[in-house]
Design a protein around this motif. Structure first.
Motif, short mmCIF file in Angstrom:
data_model
loop_
_atom_site.label_atom_id
_atom_site.label_comp_id
_atom_site.label_asym_id
_atom_site.label_seq_id
_atom_site.Cartn_x
_atom_site.Cartn_y
_atom_site.Cartn_z
N SER A 211 28.17 -28.62 13.92
CA SER A 211 27.09 -28.89 14.87
C SER A 211 27.62 -28.71 16.28
O SER A 211 28.80 -28.97 16.55
N ARG A 482 17.28 -30.48 17.21
CA ARG A 482 18.49 -30.46 18.01
C ARG A 482 19.52 -31.49 17.54
O ARG A 482 20.71 -31.30 17.72
N ASP A 486 23.88 -28.01 12.73
CA ASP A 486 23.40 -26.63 12.68
C ASP A 486 23.58 -26.00 11.30
O ASP A 486 22.75 -25.18 10.88
#
Length: 497
Positions: A211, A482, A486
């Motif tokens: 991330s 967000r 990721d």
């Protein structure tokens, strides 16, 4: 010389019985002279013939009655085999639809061929000459079906109904259906297929996550639009995690299993920051890492109903998460409010935690809905974090900072997906998982700056079965918000024992 036949002997016996002269009888039988025939006793001949007729008639009656009993036993056995075959065909079709495989060739059952059921059994006819025959033997030979592997022994004659006919009896017991949910490629943490009774599954797994978050902190005031007087802190945080997990599942019964999970966590974080208006023109990098045992978990699952094709399966589960891992309050923090010599730090931990720091319990409900050729599945859950009292955190120089009572926010989670079997060994799944994290409270009040967070992940996974004992499952997750990592990549290898 002319021979003597039975027809010619009959008048001779009649003549003897009436007391006619032997000479006259011999004259009527033959013209040519013949050897003398010895006289035949009257009474012994008649008794012997009647006894033989009675014995033969009794044997005939016994065989007829025994044949009728065997016919009834065959009828009952065929009905039982027909029920077993229908149950087996239904289970085969259900499993094929759940896996998305083409419909198999169904084995024809006995009712598709002419049997004793096609023509009614004739009523037995008894011709009694002498005394009444004794009842038939009580033992009936066992009737076996080689295709089904069923052997039944029936003792005693079948029960008689009111109209005198023999009622078919229940023979044996149909096998209990497995009624297990269909297997799909696992992409969520909670599996949907329970472990069979008295079976053990060990599942080593490895998860990799990455991330990157950008944060801009503005501390100051504006005198005209677009002009800020103060401190601008720009930070970029890159975090890499690797979690090795060993999971064990054991089937307590056909509908219940227990699970224990022990993780080992390695986490590394790089924080890149530049403080504007402080005279620094270079990026500052702050590194931190941590490793060790994570939070051990224990889960129990129970299948609530018996599903099937176009019928949902419901599995209730309860998960308990401990705080065996090193939490945020145990590691040393580069403090902001309290530091040695009253200096200001970054506010980041020097070592990263491997656990959440809170005991938690999470009830949930998982559902699966087979609909040829796919399987829809999902779950709803609620995780409750227990409050910790008199919490203190460690700061630089070995000092502690008292924080009071801390209550982490509860988490509401749900997910939805569908799976498709490509063939007998491979299957794929796609789904979406979302969690809503509540605000953290300190001493009963919300922490300043605490916000509600939404984590959303899109997942794609596949599984390949090497053998009946081992398979490989891979799942890829992509964050859609967000605050979500990721990338997450998980590989599992369940091994059956």
């Amino acid at each position: 010389m002319k021979g003597t036949s039975l027809i010619e002997v009959a008048p001779l016996a009649l003549a003897v019985g009436l007391g006619v002269q032997a000479g006259q009888a011999r004259a009527q039988v033959a013209v040519d002279p013949a050897p003398a025939v010895p006289p035949v006793p009257l009474q012994p001949y008649e008794i012997t013939a009647d006894a033989r007729l009675d014995a033969l008639q009794r044997q005939l009656n016994e065989q007829t009655q025994r044949l009728q009993q065997m016919r009834e036993a065959m009828l009952a056995q065929e009905q039982q085999i027909f029920s077993l075959q229908n149950a087996l065909n239904e289970e085969i079709l259900a499993n094929a639809r759940a896996r998305g495989a083409p419909a198999p060739v169904i084995v024809p059952s006995l009712n598709q061929a002419p049997t004793f059921r096609d023509t009614p059994a004739p009523e037995p006819t008894y011709i009694v000459v002498g005394p009444s025959p004794p009842p038939a033997s009580a033992a009936v030979a066992p009737v076996a079906s080689a295709s089904q592997g069923v052997q039944v022994a029936q003792a005693g004659a079948p029960a008689q109904q009111a109209d005198g006919t023999q009622a078919p009896q229940r023979v044996g017991q149909a096998p209990e259906s497995d009624s297990r949910p269909p297997e799909v490629a696992q992409i969520f943490d909670q599996p949907g297929v329970l472990t069979p009774k008295n079976k053990l599954v060990l599942e080593p797994a490895l998860q990799y996550g990455y991330s990157a978050n950008d944060r801009v902190a503005l501390v100051g005031y504006t005198i005209i639009p677009a002009i800020l007087i103060g401190l601008i802190d720009v930070r970029q945080v890159k975090t890499t995690t690797a979690v090795a997990t060993l999971t064990g599942r054991y089937g307590v019964s056909r509908r219940m299993e227990v699970e224990a999970k022990v993780p080992y966590v390695y986490i590394h974080s790089d924080t890149v920051s530049r403080e504007i208006f402080t005279g620094s023109a270079q990026d500052r990098v702050f590194n931190a890492r941590g490793s060790g045992i994570g939070d051990v978990e224990v889960t129990g699952r129970y299948q609530l109903n018996r599903g099937g094709p176009d019928k949902p399966f419901y599995i209730a589960w309860l998960r308990y998460k401990s705080r065996t891992g090193q939490d945020l309050f145990d590691v040393t923090t580069d403090c902001v409010t309290r530091c040695v010599a009253n200096t200001t730090g970054t506010g980041l931990p020097l070592d990263l935690p491997t656990g959440s720091g809170f005991n938690a319990v999470q009830p949930g409900l998982t559902w699966l809905y087979p609909s040829d050729p796919v399987v829809f599945f999902g779950s709803f859950s609620y995780l409750h974090n227990f409050k910790r009292s008199n919490v203190s955190r460690r700061v630089l120089g070995g000092q502690t900072e008292f924080l009071g009572d801390i209550k982490a926010g509860d988490i509401i989670g749900f997910n939805l997906g569908m799976g498709l079997a490509l063939n007998e060994k491979a299957a794929i799944s796609i789904g979406y998982d979302q969690s809503i994290v509540g605000k953290t409270k300190q001493d009963g009040r919300e922490v300043a700056g605490a916000v509600r967070t939404t984590l959303g992940t899109l997942l794609l996974g596949g599984t390949y079965r090497f053998s009946d004992r081992m398979s490989l499952n891979v799942a890829l997750g992509v964050g859609v918000t967000r605050d979500t990592p990721d990338l997450t990549l998980t590989a599992r290898v369940p091994i059956n024992f």
